[in-house]
Design a protein around this motif. Structure first.
Motif, mmCIF file in Angstrom:
data_model
loop_
_atom_site.group_PDB
_atom_site.id
_atom_site.type_symbol
_atom_site.label_atom_id
_atom_site.label_comp_id
_atom_site.label_asym_id
_atom_site.label_seq_id
_atom_site.Cartn_x
_atom_site.Cartn_y
_atom_site.Cartn_z
ATOM 1 N N GLU A 101 0.834 -1.207 0.000
ATOM 2 C CA GLU A 101 0.000 0.000 0.000
ATOM 3 C C GLU A 101 0.868 1.257 0.000
ATOM 4 N N ALA A 102 1.966 1.234 0.729
ATOM 5 C CA ALA A 102 2.879 2.379 0.750
ATOM 6 C C ALA A 102 3.428 2.644 -0.659
ATOM 7 N N LYS A 103 3.740 1.602 -1.386
ATOM 8 C CA LYS A 103 4.226 1.776 -2.762
ATOM 9 C C LYS A 103 3.146 2.386 -3.650
ATOM 10 N N ARG A 104 1.908 1.924 -3.487
ATOM 11 C CA ARG A 104 0.805 2.476 -4.293
ATOM 12 C C ARG A 104 0.597 3.958 -4.012
ATOM 13 N N LEU A 105 0.866 4.364 -2.757
ATOM 14 C CA LEU A 105 0.672 5.757 -2.357
ATOM 15 C C LEU A 105 1.946 6.592 -2.463
ATOM 16 N N ASP A 106 3.009 6.012 -3.011
ATOM 17 C CA ASP A 106 4.303 6.684 -3.163
ATOM 18 C C ASP A 106 4.853 7.178 -1.827
ATOM 19 N N ILE A 107 4.698 6.389 -0.794
ATOM 20 C CA ILE A 107 5.271 6.716 0.515
ATOM 21 C C ILE A 107 6.686 6.136 0.550
ATOM 22 N N GLU A 108 7.637 7.001 0.800
ATOM 23 C CA GLU A 108 9.038 6.589 0.838
ATOM 24 C C GLU A 108 9.314 5.743 2.088
ATOM 25 N N PRO A 109 10.262 4.815 2.004
ATOM 26 C CA PRO A 109 10.606 3.983 3.156
ATOM 27 C C PRO A 109 10.974 4.804 4.401
ATOM 28 N N ALA A 110 11.668 5.916 4.207
ATOM 29 C CA ALA A 110 12.060 6.748 5.351
ATOM 30 C C ALA A 110 10.827 7.323 6.051
ATOM 31 N N LYS A 111 9.823 7.716 5.282
ATOM 32 C CA LYS A 111 8.591 8.252 5.868
ATOM 33 C C LYS A 111 7.842 7.159 6.623
ATOM 34 N N LEU A 112 7.794 5.996 6.046
ATOM 35 C CA LEU A 112 7.140 4.864 6.687
ATOM 36 C C LEU A 112 7.840 4.511 8.000
ATOM 37 N N GLN A 113 9.165 4.517 7.967
ATOM 38 C CA GLN A 113 9.942 4.241 9.177
ATOM 39 C C GLN A 113 9.666 5.308 10.242
ATOM 40 N N GLU A 114 9.591 6.556 9.825
ATOM 41 C CA GLU A 114 9.290 7.648 10.758
ATOM 42 C C GLU A 114 7.938 7.423 11.426
ATOM 43 N N TRP A 115 6.927 7.013 10.658
ATOM 44 C CA TRP A 115 5.611 6.782 11.211
ATOM 45 C C TRP A 115 5.612 5.595 12.179
ATOM 46 N N ILE A 116 6.357 4.570 11.826
ATOM 47 C CA ILE A 116 6.441 3.397 12.710
ATOM 48 C C ILE A 116 7.114 3.779 14.018
ATOM 49 N N GLU A 117 8.185 4.531 13.948
ATOM 50 C CA GLU A 117 8.870 4.984 15.162
ATOM 51 C C GLU A 117 7.952 5.856 16.006
ATOM 52 N N ARG A 118 7.162 6.705 15.358
ATOM 53 C CA ARG A 118 6.209 7.546 16.083
ATOM 54 C C ARG A 118 5.165 6.666 16.776
ATOM 55 N N GLY A 119 4.736 5.620 16.111
ATOM 56 C CA GLY A 119 3.791 4.693 16.714
ATOM 57 C C GLY A 119 4.368 3.989 17.938
ATOM 58 N N PHE A 120 5.643 3.626 17.885
ATOM 59 C CA PHE A 120 6.306 3.001 19.038
ATOM 60 C C PHE A 120 6.434 3.966 20.205
ATOM 61 N N ALA A 121 6.583 5.244 19.884
ATOM 62 C CA ALA A 121 6.778 6.261 20.941
ATOM 63 C C ALA A 121 5.496 6.524 21.713
ATOM 64 N N ARG A 122 4.370 6.202 21.146
ATOM 65 C CA ARG A 122 3.074 6.462 21.819
ATOM 66 C C ARG A 122 2.881 5.596 23.011
#
Length: 122
Positions: A101-122
């Motif tokens: 889905e990230a590829k379909r939406l042109d989400i870069e791996p770095a952005k995806l990683q940033e979101w995952i890290e933000r999710g862990f921080a919650r």
């Protein structure tokens, strides 16, 4: 462990997954005896053959083993085996679809990683 009789997941799989969860959470430690088939079938009001089928999945996977005349026990290394199994399932069930889905939406791996890290921080 909870058995959901309305679930699409077969009861024997729920038994197997429930015992896996209990092993991973430390309810049953390695080399400790687990509930007998009779106890499982009585506690959850299921057929003993169904309980046995669920436990046999764990036996086949090397998670539990039988001591003849005594009962079923959690195998040494079971926690690590379960973690590896569940991590592989997690990858296939969640990560691969996420990346597609990230590829379909042109989400870069770095952005995806940033979101995952933000999710862990919650």
């Amino acid at each position: 462990m909870k058995i959901d009789f309305q679930s699409q997941t077969p009861i024997f799989l729920q038994v197997s997954q429930g015992l896996e969860d209990e092993i991973l959470s430390g309810i049953y430690g390695e080399e400790e005896q687990i509930s007998s088939i009779t106890e499982l079938s009585a506690n959850y009001k299921i057929n003993p053959a169904t309980a046995l089928k669920g436990i046999n999945l764990l036996v086949d996977g090397g998670i539990v083993y039988k001591k003849r005349g005594i009962g079923m026990f959690v195998a040494s290394g079971a926690v690590q085996k379960l973690k590896e199994k569940r991590q592989e399932e997690f990858y296939n069930q969640y990560i691969l679809p996420l990346v597609q889905e990230a590829k379909r939406l042109d989400i870069e791996p770095a952005k995806l990683q940033e979101w995952i890290e933000r999710g862990f921080a919650r």
